[in-house]
Design an enzyme around this catalytic site. Structure first.
Site, PDB file in Angstrom:
ATOM      1  N   LYS A 112      -2.595  -2.580  -7.420  1.00 29.51           N
ATOM      2  CA  LYS A 112      -2.016  -2.981  -8.711  1.00 29.51           C
ATOM      3  C   LYS A 112      -3.050  -2.946  -9.821  1.00 29.51           C
ATOM      4  O   LYS A 112      -2.744  -2.557 -10.946  1.00 29.51           O
ATOM      5  CB  LYS A 112      -1.367  -4.365  -8.617  1.00 29.51           C
ATOM      6  N   LYS A 195       5.680   4.814  -0.170  1.00 31.24           N
ATOM      7  CA  LYS A 195       6.638   3.749   0.128  1.00 31.24           C
ATOM      8  C   LYS A 195       7.723   3.669  -0.942  1.00 31.24           C
ATOM      9  O   LYS A 195       7.435   3.825  -2.120  1.00 31.24           O
ATOM     10  CB  LYS A 195       5.835   2.437   0.150  1.00 31.24           C
ATOM     11  N   LYS A 198      10.067  -0.655  -6.025  1.00 30.70           N
ATOM     12  CA  LYS A 198      10.702  -0.748  -7.340  1.00 30.70           C
ATOM     13  C   LYS A 198       9.733  -0.343  -8.447  1.00 30.70           C
ATOM     14  O   LYS A 198      10.133   0.097  -9.501  1.00 30.70           O
ATOM     15  CB  LYS A 198      11.264  -2.147  -7.588  1.00 30.70           C
TER      16      LYS A 198
HETATM   17  P1  TYM Z   1       8.707  -7.926  -1.813  1.00 32.25           P
HETATM   18  O1  TYM Z   1       9.551  -8.708  -2.740  1.00 32.25           O
HETATM   19  O2  TYM Z   1       7.850  -6.853  -2.381  1.00 32.25           O
HETATM   20  O3  TYM Z   1       9.599  -7.271  -0.700  1.00 32.25           O
HETATM   21  C1  TYM Z   1      10.534  -8.040   0.065  1.00 32.25           C
HETATM   22  C2  TYM Z   1      10.508  -7.562   1.515  1.00 32.25           C
HETATM   23  O4  TYM Z   1      10.856  -6.167   1.589  1.00 32.25           O
HETATM   24  C3  TYM Z   1       9.871  -5.474   2.333  1.00 32.25           C
HETATM   25  N1  TYM Z   1       9.753  -4.100   1.797  1.00 32.25           N
HETATM   26  C4  TYM Z   1       9.934  -2.988   2.525  1.00 32.25           C
HETATM   27  N2  TYM Z   1      10.230  -2.809   3.827  1.00 32.25           N
HETATM   28  C5  TYM Z   1      10.373  -1.520   4.242  1.00 32.25           C
HETATM   29  N3  TYM Z   1      10.204  -0.438   3.440  1.00 32.25           N
HETATM   30  C6  TYM Z   1       9.898  -0.592   2.144  1.00 32.25           C
HETATM   31  N4  TYM Z   1       9.744   0.490   1.371  1.00 32.25           N
HETATM   32  C7  TYM Z   1       9.740  -1.904   1.629  1.00 32.25           C
HETATM   33  N5  TYM Z   1       9.450  -2.393   0.399  1.00 32.25           N
HETATM   34  C8  TYM Z   1       9.460  -3.747   0.524  1.00 32.25           C
HETATM   35  C9  TYM Z   1       8.592  -6.259   2.130  1.00 32.25           C
HETATM   36  O5  TYM Z   1       7.648  -6.000   3.141  1.00 32.25           O
HETATM   37  C10 TYM Z   1       9.101  -7.687   2.152  1.00 32.25           C
HETATM   38  O6  TYM Z   1       9.232  -8.144   3.471  1.00 32.25           O
HETATM   39  N6  TYM Z   1       4.950 -11.081  -1.017  1.00 32.25           N
HETATM   40  C11 TYM Z   1       6.308 -10.785  -0.656  1.00 32.25           C
HETATM   41  C12 TYM Z   1       7.260 -11.915  -0.954  1.00 32.25           C
HETATM   42  C13 TYM Z   1       6.825 -13.217  -0.385  1.00 32.25           C
HETATM   43  C14 TYM Z   1       6.891 -13.591   0.985  1.00 32.25           C
HETATM   44  C15 TYM Z   1       6.377 -14.913   1.036  1.00 32.25           C
HETATM   45  C16 TYM Z   1       7.343 -12.951   2.143  1.00 32.25           C
HETATM   46  C17 TYM Z   1       6.306 -14.264  -1.071  1.00 32.25           C
HETATM   47  N7  TYM Z   1       6.037 -15.273  -0.204  1.00 32.25           N
HETATM   48  C18 TYM Z   1       6.298 -15.586   2.258  1.00 32.25           C
HETATM   49  C19 TYM Z   1       7.256 -13.649   3.352  1.00 32.25           C
HETATM   50  C20 TYM Z   1       6.729 -14.934   3.408  1.00 32.25           C
HETATM   51  C21 TYM Z   1       6.761  -9.578  -1.462  1.00 32.25           C
HETATM   52  O7  TYM Z   1       6.258  -9.324  -2.538  1.00 32.25           O
HETATM   53  O8  TYM Z   1       7.805  -8.896  -0.940  1.00 32.25           O
END
Ligand code: TYM
Length: 332
Positions: A112, A195, A198
């Protein structure tokens, strides 16, 4: 019953197909035989510049999509991160046992800052992984179902839990990631070595679950594939086809071997049409259900209020133990 916990950021109007396949789908499966806690990490959505006029709305939209995807507020605890102040409070304590170098090595932070420039990066972005660790450790979760991109953050969480336990006495359960071998990483349809995301995907490569189903089907039929002719799961040499097979397998529930056999001697176009049909069959009712839920925001807010009440009981206990162990004077 062991405890699972996870969340997806409310940083867009719609979740994307990677979020559903890599994460939400597994939350739904796990909510029956685990004590499940799912939440909307809205504080995390402020770590890159955000629009205050849309955050609350996106938070509700994200809850509606969890429920439309099968998360059931009667079978899990469902709440918004900022409704439980203990998240930010524990994050502070964890910041104080996290090395600056250790935090600097987080690849998502490095990516980022590379993208937005180091001046655009805030302390909040830097501290994002310790807030995530707090989310997990507050609830003593033992499993965290996430996609591949969160692996390093889970590893940091484990290290912090162990470090705290060693330094201040046994306090935290050391969690494990639950990252399924196939489909924990869904790729951009237009650029199948990146990947699906968004923030980086080209519009042609990103499937937003709430998009018009016709547009979605068209994107899938136009997915970039290689010049070969054999439909085979081989991410290294055939990333585009392998990505379509992963999506197929996740939505149809069929194994990759089985799919390879079925598609033996068939053309790429056939696979694309089938995947487009599977995705359409998922998104059509998903969108309808999301819209229905959004039509009654008061009901969503009530669900979230109940969830926050349940969550605060657990979070409060953990935080009290933490404050005690680190030696803070407690109010009389
Ligand atoms: P975030 O919001 O970016 O994504 C949510 C979940 O989707 C998964 N993901 C994917 N899986 C497969 N292929 C992809 N292209 C893909 N893009 C996203 C992510 O791995 C995630 O599981 N930091 C986390 C949110 C968070 C969290 C937590 C998760 C905050 N606190 C505590 C678990 C436990 C995040 O930004 O995910």
């Amino acid at each position: 019953r062991s405890r699972v916990l996870s969340g997806a950021q409310p940083s867009a109007d719609s979740l994307h197909l990677g979020n559903y396949i890599g994460a939400v789908r597994n939350w739904v499966r796990m909510q029956d035989d685990h004590d499940a806690i799912y939440f909307i990490p809205d504080l995390h959505a402020m770590t890159v510049e955000h629009d205050p006029a849309t955050l609350a709305d996106r938070t509700r939209r994200t809850v509606a999509q969890y429920i439309a995807g099968g998360v059931d507020p009667d079978r899990c605890t469902l709440f918004v991160q900022s409704h439980v102040p203990e998240h930010a409070e524990l994050a502070w304590v964890l910041n104080c046992i996290t090395g600056f170098g250790e935090a600097s090595r987080m690849t998502q932070f490095k990516d980022k800052t590379a993208r937005y420039g180091v001046d655009a990066a805030t302390l909040g972005l830097f501290a994002y992984p310790t807030l995530m660790a707090a989310d997990i450790l507050l609830y003593q979760a033992s499993r965290v179902p996430v996609g591949e991109d969160q692996r390093q953050h889970i590893e940091l969480t484990r290290n912090l839990a162990q470090r705290f336990n060693t330094r201040f006495g046994e306090t935290f359960v050391v969690p494990e990631g639950f990252i399924p071998p196939v489909s924990a990483k869904i790729y951009d349809l237009a650029n199948p070595t990146a990947k699906m995301s968004k923030s980086t995907a080209s519009p042609a490569g990103l499937i937003n679950l709430l998009d018009e189903p016709k547009v979605t089907a068209k994107k899938i039929r136009s997915a970039v594939t290689d010049n070969g002719t054999v439909i085979r799961f081989d991410p290294e040499h055939q990333p585009g086809i392998s990505n379509l097979l992963s999506i197929h397998s996740a939505l149809s529930g069929r194994g990759l071997d089985e799919l390879e056999q079925d598609y033996a001697g068939r053309m790429y176009g056939r696979l694309k049409v089938d995947v487009a049909d599977l995705v359409t069959a998922f998104v059509v009712p998903f969108r309808e259900r999301t819209e229905e839920l959004l039509a009654d925001p008061a009901e969503l807010d009530a669900i979230l209020a109940r969830g926050a009440d349940k969550a605060r009981v657990i979070a409060g206990e953990t935080l009290a133990a933490v404050y005690d162990r680190v030696g803070l004077l407690r109010p009389a």
